[in-house]
Design an enzyme around this catalytic site. Structure first.
Site, mmCIF file in Angstrom:
data_model
loop_
_atom_site.group_PDB
_atom_site.id
_atom_site.type_symbol
_atom_site.label_atom_id
_atom_site.label_comp_id
_atom_site.label_asym_id
_atom_site.label_seq_id
_atom_site.Cartn_x
_atom_site.Cartn_y
_atom_site.Cartn_z
ATOM 1 N N CYS A 2 0.826 -1.198 0.000
ATOM 2 C CA CYS A 2 0.000 0.000 0.000
ATOM 3 C C CYS A 2 0.872 1.264 0.000
ATOM 4 O O CYS A 2 1.863 1.347 0.713
ATOM 5 C CB CYS A 2 -0.952 0.080 1.186
ATOM 6 S SG CYS A 2 -2.072 -1.301 1.306
ATOM 7 N N ARG A 27 4.092 -0.358 -4.652
ATOM 8 C CA ARG A 27 3.802 -0.835 -3.299
ATOM 9 C C ARG A 27 2.506 -1.647 -3.234
ATOM 10 O O ARG A 27 2.230 -2.307 -2.233
ATOM 11 C CB ARG A 27 3.683 0.354 -2.337
ATOM 12 C CG ARG A 27 4.925 1.204 -2.252
ATOM 13 C CD ARG A 27 4.705 2.347 -1.299
ATOM 14 N NE ARG A 27 4.591 1.874 0.065
ATOM 15 C CZ ARG A 27 5.596 1.706 0.895
ATOM 16 N NH1 ARG A 27 6.815 1.988 0.488
ATOM 17 N NH2 ARG A 27 5.409 1.270 2.113
ATOM 18 N N TRP A 74 -2.627 -2.917 -1.711
ATOM 19 C CA TRP A 74 -2.281 -4.336 -1.806
ATOM 20 C C TRP A 74 -3.138 -4.994 -0.737
ATOM 21 O O TRP A 74 -2.895 -4.830 0.457
ATOM 22 C CB TRP A 74 -0.792 -4.543 -1.519
ATOM 23 C CG TRP A 74 -0.341 -5.959 -1.713
ATOM 24 C CD1 TRP A 74 0.077 -6.536 -2.874
ATOM 25 C CD2 TRP A 74 -0.238 -6.977 -0.706
ATOM 26 N NE1 TRP A 74 0.414 -7.842 -2.659
ATOM 27 C CE2 TRP A 74 0.240 -8.146 -1.343
ATOM 28 C CE3 TRP A 74 -0.500 -7.025 0.660
ATOM 29 C CZ2 TRP A 74 0.456 -9.340 -0.655
ATOM 30 C CZ3 TRP A 74 -0.287 -8.217 1.344
ATOM 31 C CH2 TRP A 74 0.196 -9.358 0.677
ATOM 32 N N ASN A 100 -2.026 2.500 5.631
ATOM 33 C CA ASN A 100 -1.092 1.458 5.203
ATOM 34 C C ASN A 100 -0.687 0.702 6.452
ATOM 35 O O ASN A 100 -0.246 1.307 7.422
ATOM 36 C CB ASN A 100 0.129 2.093 4.529
ATOM 37 C CG ASN A 100 1.231 1.075 4.265
ATOM 38 O OD1 ASN A 100 0.959 -0.115 4.084
ATOM 39 N ND2 ASN A 100 2.462 1.545 4.242
ATOM 40 N N GLY A 101 -0.845 -0.634 6.428
ATOM 41 C CA GLY A 101 -0.493 -1.439 7.598
ATOM 42 C C GLY A 101 -1.634 -2.370 7.934
ATOM 43 O O GLY A 101 -2.494 -2.644 7.094
ATOM 44 N N GLU A 484 17.592 -18.143 -5.964
ATOM 45 C CA GLU A 484 17.290 -16.818 -6.502
ATOM 46 C C GLU A 484 16.819 -16.922 -7.958
ATOM 47 O O GLU A 484 15.867 -16.245 -8.358
ATOM 48 C CB GLU A 484 18.527 -15.913 -6.372
ATOM 49 C CG GLU A 484 18.383 -14.531 -6.958
ATOM 50 C CD GLU A 484 17.209 -13.721 -6.396
ATOM 51 O OE1 GLU A 484 16.597 -14.138 -5.402
ATOM 52 O OE2 GLU A 484 16.906 -12.679 -6.996
ATOM 53 N N LYS A 488 13.124 -15.648 -9.247
ATOM 54 C CA LYS A 488 12.932 -14.649 -10.318
ATOM 55 C C LYS A 488 11.949 -15.181 -11.354
ATOM 56 O O LYS A 488 11.051 -14.467 -11.775
ATOM 57 C CB LYS A 488 14.260 -14.325 -11.038
ATOM 58 C CG LYS A 488 15.215 -13.414 -10.322
ATOM 59 C CD LYS A 488 14.781 -11.982 -10.177
ATOM 60 C CE LYS A 488 13.987 -11.746 -8.955
ATOM 61 N NZ LYS A 488 14.565 -11.686 -7.671
ATOM 62 N N GLU A 491 8.203 -15.529 -9.875
ATOM 63 C CA GLU A 491 7.447 -14.336 -9.480
ATOM 64 C C GLU A 491 7.015 -13.463 -10.653
ATOM 65 O O GLU A 491 5.987 -12.811 -10.580
ATOM 66 C CB GLU A 491 8.164 -13.515 -8.400
ATOM 67 C CG GLU A 491 9.410 -12.810 -8.837
ATOM 68 C CD GLU A 491 10.050 -12.008 -7.724
ATOM 69 O OE1 GLU A 491 9.352 -11.553 -6.810
ATOM 70 O OE2 GLU A 491 11.278 -11.826 -7.771
ATOM 71 N N HIS A 507 17.468 -37.878 -4.012
ATOM 72 C CA HIS A 507 16.734 -38.254 -2.791
ATOM 73 C C HIS A 507 15.239 -37.947 -2.925
ATOM 74 O O HIS A 507 14.527 -37.914 -1.928
ATOM 75 C CB HIS A 507 17.331 -37.541 -1.570
ATOM 76 C CG HIS A 507 18.769 -37.918 -1.354
ATOM 77 N ND1 HIS A 507 19.147 -39.157 -0.875
ATOM 78 C CD2 HIS A 507 19.918 -37.242 -1.591
ATOM 79 C CE1 HIS A 507 20.472 -39.214 -0.824
ATOM 80 N NE2 HIS A 507 20.967 -38.064 -1.251
ATOM 81 N N LYS A 606 6.007 -4.444 -3.828
ATOM 82 C CA LYS A 606 7.441 -4.256 -3.661
ATOM 83 C C LYS A 606 7.862 -4.266 -2.200
ATOM 84 O O LYS A 606 8.856 -4.851 -1.824
ATOM 85 C CB LYS A 606 7.848 -2.929 -4.307
ATOM 86 C CG LYS A 606 9.328 -2.624 -4.245
ATOM 87 C CD LYS A 606 10.101 -3.538 -5.143
ATOM 88 C CE LYS A 606 11.598 -3.318 -5.094
ATOM 89 N NZ LYS A 606 12.326 -4.455 -5.659
HETATM 90 O O1 M6R Z 1 12.767 -4.957 0.845
HETATM 91 P P1 M6R Z 1 13.279 -6.298 1.228
HETATM 92 O O2 M6R Z 1 14.624 -6.583 0.638
HETATM 93 O O3 M6R Z 1 13.251 -6.553 2.694
HETATM 94 O O4 M6R Z 1 12.270 -7.318 0.540
HETATM 95 C C1 M6R Z 1 12.409 -8.693 0.739
HETATM 96 C C2 M6R Z 1 11.551 -9.474 -0.228
HETATM 97 O O5 M6R Z 1 10.196 -9.129 -0.075
HETATM 98 C C3 M6R Z 1 11.955 -9.238 -1.686
HETATM 99 O O6 M6R Z 1 13.290 -9.543 -1.902
HETATM 100 C C4 M6R Z 1 11.078 -10.098 -2.628
HETATM 101 O O7 M6R Z 1 11.353 -11.447 -2.444
HETATM 102 C C5 M6R Z 1 11.278 -9.694 -4.083
HETATM 103 N N1 M6R Z 1 10.018 -9.683 -4.753
HETATM 104 C C6 M6R Z 1 12.143 -10.611 -4.834
HETATM 105 O O8 M6R Z 1 12.300 -10.271 -6.164
#
Ligand code: M6R
Length: 611
Positions: A2, A27, A74, A100-101, A484, A488, A491, A507, A606
């Protein structure tokens, strides 16, 4: 999670707010809304879907007024519908709020408001209680500030709030508790936002609100209070951030731009930490050799991509500093009753510096007496402000939800910290220290070379676009890197992607392989290279389509894998910084080729400011 924007001044409020919200859409982007005080009423518009739908509505039917609040959502409580979108308002439409929260005790408050005061709720959100509470107190007090003070005393949870009233066309109240909020001030104007990027176009004089603060603005006069009503003296900070940094700069997508910025930002992160002799100097880290000698355990805690960077940091610190390191995800760590004391160093990694899970770990760790060092990209963020020591990555604003440049700069930061600690403790030689600094300084040029082969990655991406699943495998640091790579892809392209330590395949996970399943095999580690080649043969024998990533010169892998991406030769610890780049671009191209919204993938946001 948000974004909120508020404006009071002499401009058209809806224009300032929509412009600000466009900078905060990363956000949250499932619905948006705006309320403007027109002088005779609160004009409230709310739309599910992207901000553009709301903007379109406001373009068609103008909103007149110089005071307003806006929100991009969000969803946490209630679906992303028009009605659940913010702003929320009181039954008489005299009070409007954006939030927000999460209001954790909203059910209890809703019960009270419904049964005691007969309030009828319109939405399924937690936030709506705030509008009704302010309204209730406002009717009693006839004073907006007092009504807000009374309201916040009843709230539990995380809340950044903006509140306006119909009969107060020159007043706005802002509250911060565990959700980010800043106020930018100029002559006769105040702009509030969840993040400075939404304000910089109007002013660079920024007040970073702290938890438990209320910012009250009336007719060009600003005051800050605590929740008990005591006045707080606080200075604004001049923010010297370029506006251009937060634009697409000629690229079609923020993610693409951010991937291509990596050579520059990696170099910035390193060069800013070197003194005139080329030694590492960590400006905001005050950990002495004596402190280091007393530290017997290090935790690296983070979420998502930042956690994946932490996995590489663990290898580096254990190898160089010879202290046991436990890397964990923040949402689990906090509830695992961790063994923390004054001899523990907790390293938090967070791009935004606002991630709620990570922030909670910070507070718990500090309460238990641990020293907390944070690695973050946002100056003035909550995590930065509350940590004992801070290392800022110099990645610049990262707008795309998928983190790329933040990740590589986080790895570099962890390595610099490892080198600094190790040389202070005497666990590495001066020659090794110098050699690694030189290698780190050279990494930007090598990343450029990797980026040059984008057509190759685009071709490989074409092989993924019809796949239901993809697997990423690696050994040693490459197994952290595989996580990682898989994150990527999943997501932003919605291809089911999983990462496995290559040795673990037999395994169980190998049973998932079918004819043509894409497997990205990361084989950058010299000591483990032959073992990886065997693992590649195993998956190939089960029909997998293998794309290997290896260091130049390791030609053996070409005989086994279907495709090979070669990256320049580099130290085993550093080479993952090169190897992740093709995986970022493959995920990017799969998303583009599938016609998806690369920068704003579904269901995500984000900055995750709720637990
Ligand atoms: O702002 P932060 O680095 O604490 O965020 C952590 C995760 O939410 C962030 O890395 C998320 O996994 C991304 N979408 C990855 O691309």
């Amino acid at each position: 999670m948000c974004g909120i924007v508020g404006y009071l001044g002499n401009k058209n409020a809806s224009e300032v707010i929509l412009n600000g919200l466009s900078k905060l859409e990363y956000r949250g982007y499932d619905s948006a809304g705006i309320a403007v005080n027109t002088g005779s009423c609160l004009d409230i518009r709310k739309k599910s879907g992207r901000l553009a739908i709301l903007a379109d509505d406001v373009t068609k039917i103008k909103m007149d007024g110089t005071l307003g609040i806006g929100h991009t959502r969000w969803a946490t409580h209630g679906e992303p519908t028009d009605v659940n979108a913010h702003p929320h308002f009181s039954e008489n439409k005299e009070i409007a709020i954006v939030h927000n929260g999460i209001i954790e005790n909203y059910l209890e408050l809703k019960e009270e408001l419904t049964h005691k005061y007969g309030v009828k709720f319109l939405t399924q959100t937690d936030s709506e209680v705030v509008a009704h509470l302010v309204d209730k107190f406002y009717k009693e007090e006839k004073d907006l500030l007092e009504a807000v003070k009374n309201t916040v005393k009843k709230l539990r949870g995380a809340f950044a709030l903006l509140i306006i009233a119909k009969d107060r066309p020159d007043e706005i109240v802002a509250v911060r508790q565990d959700s980010p909020l800043v106020a930018g001030v100029a002559e006769g104007e105040v702009v509030f936002a969840s993040d400075v990027s939404a304000i910089l176009e109007y002013t660079r004089d920024i007040f970073y609100l702290d938890n438990g603060e209320i910012f009250y603005s009336k007719a060009g006069k600003n005051q800050i209070f605590d929740f008990d009503g005591n006045k707080i003296d606080k200075e604004s900070v001049y923010v010297d951030l370029s506006l251009e940094a937060a634009s697409k700069g000629g690229y079609d997508y923020f993610m693409e731009k951010e991937i291509y910025e990596q050579p520059r930002v990696i170099a910035e992160t390193i060069e800013r930490r070197l003194d005139e002799n080329g030694d590492i100097k960590l400006d905001n880290i005050y950990i002495s050799k004596e402190d280091l000698d007393n530290i017997n355990k290090i935790y690296i805690i983070a979420c998502g991509t930042a956690y994946h960077a932490g996995l590489l940091g663990k290898y580096a610190i254990e190898k160089l500093v010879k202290v046991p390191v436990i890397a964990d995800i923040a949402s689990e760590f906090r509830y695992s009753d961790p063994m923390i004391d004054k001899n523990t160093l907790v390293i938090l990694v967070s791009q935004s510096g606002e991630t709620a899970d990570t922030l909670s770990v910070l507070r718990e760790a500090e309460q238990k007496g641990a020293r907390v060092l944070s690695i973050t990209n946002v100056v003035g963020s909550s995590i930065a402000r509350e940590s004992h020591d801070v290392f800022y990555t110099w990645a610049g604003p990262e707008i795309s939800v998928a983190s790329t440049k933040a990740y590589t700069t986080q790895i570099v930061s962890l390595y610099m910290i490892a080198l600094d600690f190790a040389i202070k403790k005497g666990t590495i030689t001066k020659e090794y220290y110098r050699d690694m600094i030189d290698k780190l300084r050279g990494v930007s040029k090598k990343v450029e070379k990797v980026l040059d082969k984008k057509d190759e990655y685009r071709e490989i991406a074409k092989k993924f676009i019809k796949s239901q699943s993809a697997f990423y495998i690696g050994r040693g640091v490459d197994s952290g890197l595989a996580m990682e790579g898989a994150l990527k892809l999943k997501e932003i392209s919605y291809v089911h992607a999983e990462a496995f330590s290559a040795g673990e395949l037999k395994h169980g996970p190998i049973a998932l392989l079918e004819e043509g399943t894409p497997v990205i095999a990361i084989a950058t580690q010299s000591k483990l290279f032959e073992k990886m080649v065997s693992n590649i043969q195993e998956v190939k024998a089960r029909g997998a389509y293998v794309v290997a990533i290896a260091q130049e010169g390791n030609d053996l892998v070409s005989k086994t894998a279907n495709d090979v991406i070669f990256v320049p030769q580099e130290d085993d610890l550093i080479v993952p910084i090169l190897a992740v780049v093709p995986m970022q671009l493959i995920a990017f191209y799969v998303s583009v080729l599938r016609g998806l919204d690369v920068d704003k993938p579904r269901n995500l946001a984000k900055s995750v400011t709720v637990e």
